[in-house]
Scaffold this motif. Structure first.
Motif, PDB file in Angstrom:
ATOM      1  N   ALA A  50       0.761  -1.231   0.345  1.00  0.00           N
ATOM      2  CA  ALA A  50       0.348   0.306  -0.234  1.00  0.00           C
ATOM      3  C   ALA A  50       1.112   1.021  -0.023  1.00  0.00           C
ATOM      4  CB  ALA A  50      -0.838   0.265   1.167  1.00  0.00           C
ATOM      5  N   LEU A  52       1.954   2.790   2.906  1.00  0.00           N
ATOM      6  CA  LEU A  52       2.124   3.144   3.827  1.00  0.00           C
ATOM      7  C   LEU A  52       3.419   2.371   5.241  1.00  0.00           C
ATOM      8  CD1 LEU A  52      -2.003   1.917   4.900  1.00  0.00           C
ATOM      9  CD2 LEU A  52      -0.199   4.681   3.860  1.00  0.00           C
ATOM     10  N   PRO A  72       1.255   6.540  -1.824  1.00  0.00           N
ATOM     11  CA  PRO A  72       0.324   5.739  -1.424  1.00  0.00           C
ATOM     12  C   PRO A  72      -0.750   6.428  -2.675  1.00  0.00           C
ATOM     13  CG  PRO A  72       0.350   5.882   0.162  1.00  0.00           C
ATOM     14  CD  PRO A  72       1.743   6.922  -0.276  1.00  0.00           C
ATOM     15  N   ARG A  73      -0.806   8.116  -3.105  1.00  0.00           N
ATOM     16  CA  ARG A  73      -1.736   8.062  -4.132  1.00  0.00           C
ATOM     17  C   ARG A  73      -1.310   7.930  -4.905  1.00  0.00           C
ATOM     18  NH1 ARG A  73      -0.392  13.633  -4.059  1.00  0.00           N
ATOM     19  NH2 ARG A  73       1.512  13.992  -3.224  1.00  0.00           N
TER      20      ARG A  73
END
Lengths: 361, 298
Positions: A50, A52, A72-73
């Motif tokens: 992810a 994170l 992540p984006r």
């Protein structure tokens, strides 16, 4: 839509390695479940995918891009969290549309995507409520809706059902499976619940202490566990493991009871092993164990019974160890009663007593 | 002789009633009553001449009173907003510190440990036009070619007072907002990252709404504090020059104790209290709304 590849991925906290160089290839549209006891590194692995958690070593590839250094984006993923992680100050509609709003999509497009997701998850009547006014199951559906509005390449689920009660969990499990069939994206799903893993997965990845122990379809890991850990972790009730020594083609248990070595296995005399028998393959005589050419028989006293309706689970003692057996077409059994059990040897396993590795491999 | 037998609940509550009456109720009623009289401290008999709306009428038509009122509102608005912004920035920075954060948090509270009177003297020295630090620094750095009359010019004096207020009380905001930052659940922030938020967007759309209740609590506390501001102003400028930094309570204090017109001072005091109540109610309503937005109930 995308493939995901983990290449020798390591997660290190200071001097402590929590994920040890794991590699895994996930096909486009595949539903992969990472399963293992708590602390096995499955959630950490998911969070590295992810973005994170930082990736200490190795590579994570989504589609054809190495994403190690992407936030992540920029990974085009979406994630469903254990505690739902909804935005409490936004309505369901705003929660669902938030990622699109951030991406500056036109309002009409956001509305269409939100309405579509709400329709798929039966959230339409709840759109103007805030998360505080929703039940656990509804919140979970909103969290899933928030994930699907973006049409991500990969869905990541981090123990999404563990805060729900048993009935709702079964229901949501079905919903997740339906959702995957409908949307068809790649899914990586983390759980500690082997039933969820078995029912949802195209492939199960069993992890322990930061290592991948076995990868396979649910049936593969059920029928051919790579070691005694997988054998006892997958399947309910867990596989019975009976310690013994191989002598002259037989496994001799602690009290002298001897059972022939399962067919197709060749084990040297004197080797210490664990004989693995699932409850489905040891039943009292006359209670529907399908007859095969390789049957063994033992006498055991029953200590406890758990009637489940169509079958009864029997707890018996053999050579000092507890054995769980199934009884189909059950009749009442009083504790202390000695029964003669049949064992389907061709379905049994032998594991090395020290390493736990299956001798069938 | 028959003894009056009081019911037990009354006997049990009586001590509390008596103390509250003596400490709060009687002074309150007395001051309210005196605000309707031309009570003058040196002429006690004036306490008995009731002249109902006179003092209030006088206050509401007095340009000095309205100037002080407006200045108090201005001070409230500017000081509270500045303290909020600085406190927010300070809290955000301190929350990112990994080593020695405890020490920093303690150091952050130092300004609150000084008496406002001392802070007033210190800032009076700092802004002194001859020997003050500010003027010396500005002149040494070549930023100003002559002494700036910080505490003599009306606008600059108000600015100096705001500096002192902000210095003492920014930490109130910082501490409360820091507590708010610690209380934010991590999940929604991670969800925001995955949803595509930049760090600024995460702050704007997730962190800030979670902080709003804490900000409003700090605002409510500080609005009461600033609305009764007296000590720092009294020390730094004594309301001067020429009433240019007169606030409600310095005006009230002067009227009551210097001019001895206690009846009039009390009337102005009641109007000032209304202002405090208005600010507090406003921030509490905002607080309630922010909490409701977060699904925290009322």
């Amino acid at each position: 839509m995308a493939q995901v590849h983990l290449r020798n991925v390591v997660k290190r906290y200071g001097a402590l390695d929590v994920v040890h160089s794991i590699s895994l290839d996930i096909a486009d549209g595949e539903f992969v479940v990472l399963v293992g006891p708590s602390g096995c590194g499955k959630s950490t692995t998911l969070r590295m995918v992810a973005g994170l958690e930082e990736i200490s070593d190795g590579q994570v590839v989504i589609g054809d891009r190495v994403v190690n250094d992407l936030p992540p984006r920029d990974r085009n993923i979406s994630m469903v969290f254990q505690n739902y992680a909804l935005y409490p100050h936004m309505t369901v509609r705003e929660n669902l549309g938030f990622s699109l709003k951030i991406a500056r999509r036109p309002q009409a497009q956001i509305d269409a995507a939100v309405d579509e997701a709400a329709a798929i998850l039966a959230l339409t009547p709840l759109l103007d409520r805030k998360p505080g006014a929703l039940s656990g199951g509804q919140r979970q559906r909103v969290a899933m809706g928030r994930a699907i509005v973006r049409h991500p390449d990969v869905f990541l689920f981090d123990e999404p059902l563990s805060n729900l009660d048993a009935k709702l969990r079964t229901q949501m499990r079905v919903e997740i499976k339906k959702l995957h069939q409908k949307v068809g994206s790649t899914v990586i799903y983390v759980t500690h619940d082997q039933v969820e893993a078995m029912t949802l997965a195209d492939r199960i990845v069993i992890m322990r202490d930061g290592h991948i122990v076995q990868v396979g379809t649910p049936l593969e890991v059920f029928e051919d566990p790579a070691n005694s850990f997988v054998a006892t972790f997958i399947g309910s009730p867990p596989m019975n493991l009976l310690p013994g020594t191989v002598q002259g083609g037989r496994v001799v248990l602690a009290d002298g009871t001897a059972v022939p070595v399962p067919p197709g296995l060749h084990v040297a005399d004197g080797r210490r092993v664990h004989l693995g028998i699932r409850a489905d393959n040891i039943m009292p005589e006359g209670h529907s164990l399908p007859p095969t050419a390789h049957m063994a028989h033992v006498d055991m006293p029953v200590t406890l019974t758990e009637p489940l309706g169509t079958e009864t689970l029997l707890f018996a003692t053999l050579a000092g160890a507890e054995v769980q057996a199934k009884m189909l077409n059950p009749r009442p059994v009083t504790p202390g009663e000695r029964l003669r059990f049949g064992i389907a040897l061709d379905k049994c396993h032998l594991f090395d007593a020290d390493s736990g590795v299956s001798l069938r491999m | 002789m028959t003894r009056v037998k009081l019911p037990p609940w009354l006997v049990l509550l009586l001590p509390a009633f008596i103390i509250i009456a003596a400490v709060v109720l009687v002074p309150l009623l007395l001051s309210l009553y005196s605000s309707f009289t031309p009570y003058h401290l040196t002429r006690p008999d004036t306490l008995w001449k009731v002249n109902f709306p006179f003092n209030y009428q006088k206050a509401l038509t007095d340009a000095n009173f309205w100037a002080a009122f407006g200045r108090t509102v201005l001070l409230l608005t500017v000081a509270l907003n500045l303290e909020m912004l600085l406190g927010l920035g300070l809290a955000l920075m301190v929350s990112k510190v990994t080593q020695g954060q405890r020490l920093l948090r303690t150091a952050m509270m130092f300004p609150m440990m000084f008496s406002p009177i001392l802070v007033g003297f210190q800032f009076k020295f700092i802004f002194n036009d001859n020997v003050g630090l500010v003027n010396n620094a500005l002149q040494s750095l070549g930023l100003a070619d002559r002494a700036i009359p910080w505490l003599v010019d009306g606008n600059l004096a108000l600015f100096a007072i705001i500096c002192a207020e902000v210095w003492t009380s920014t930490s109130v905001f910082a501490i409360l907002i820091l507590a708010g930052l610690y209380a934010i659940p991590q999940d929604p922030l991670e969800a925001a990252k995955v949803d595509g938020c930049s760090p600024w967007q995460s702050f704007r759309f997730v962190t800030l709404p979670f902080l709003m209740p804490f900000i409003y609590i700090a605002m409510a506390i500080r609005s009461l504090d600033v609305a009764r501001a007296y000590d720092i102003v009294q020390v730094m400028t004594n309301g001067g020059p020429a009433r240019r930094t007169e606030l409600l309570w310095t005006l009230i204090g002067r009227t009551g104790y210097v001019d001895a017109r206690m009846g009039y001072a009390n009337a102005m005091g009641y109007v000032a209290i209304l202002l405090s109540i208005a600010f507090t109610v406003y921030f509490f309503l905002k607080l309630q709304r922010a909490r409701r937005d977060l699904g925290m109930g009322d």
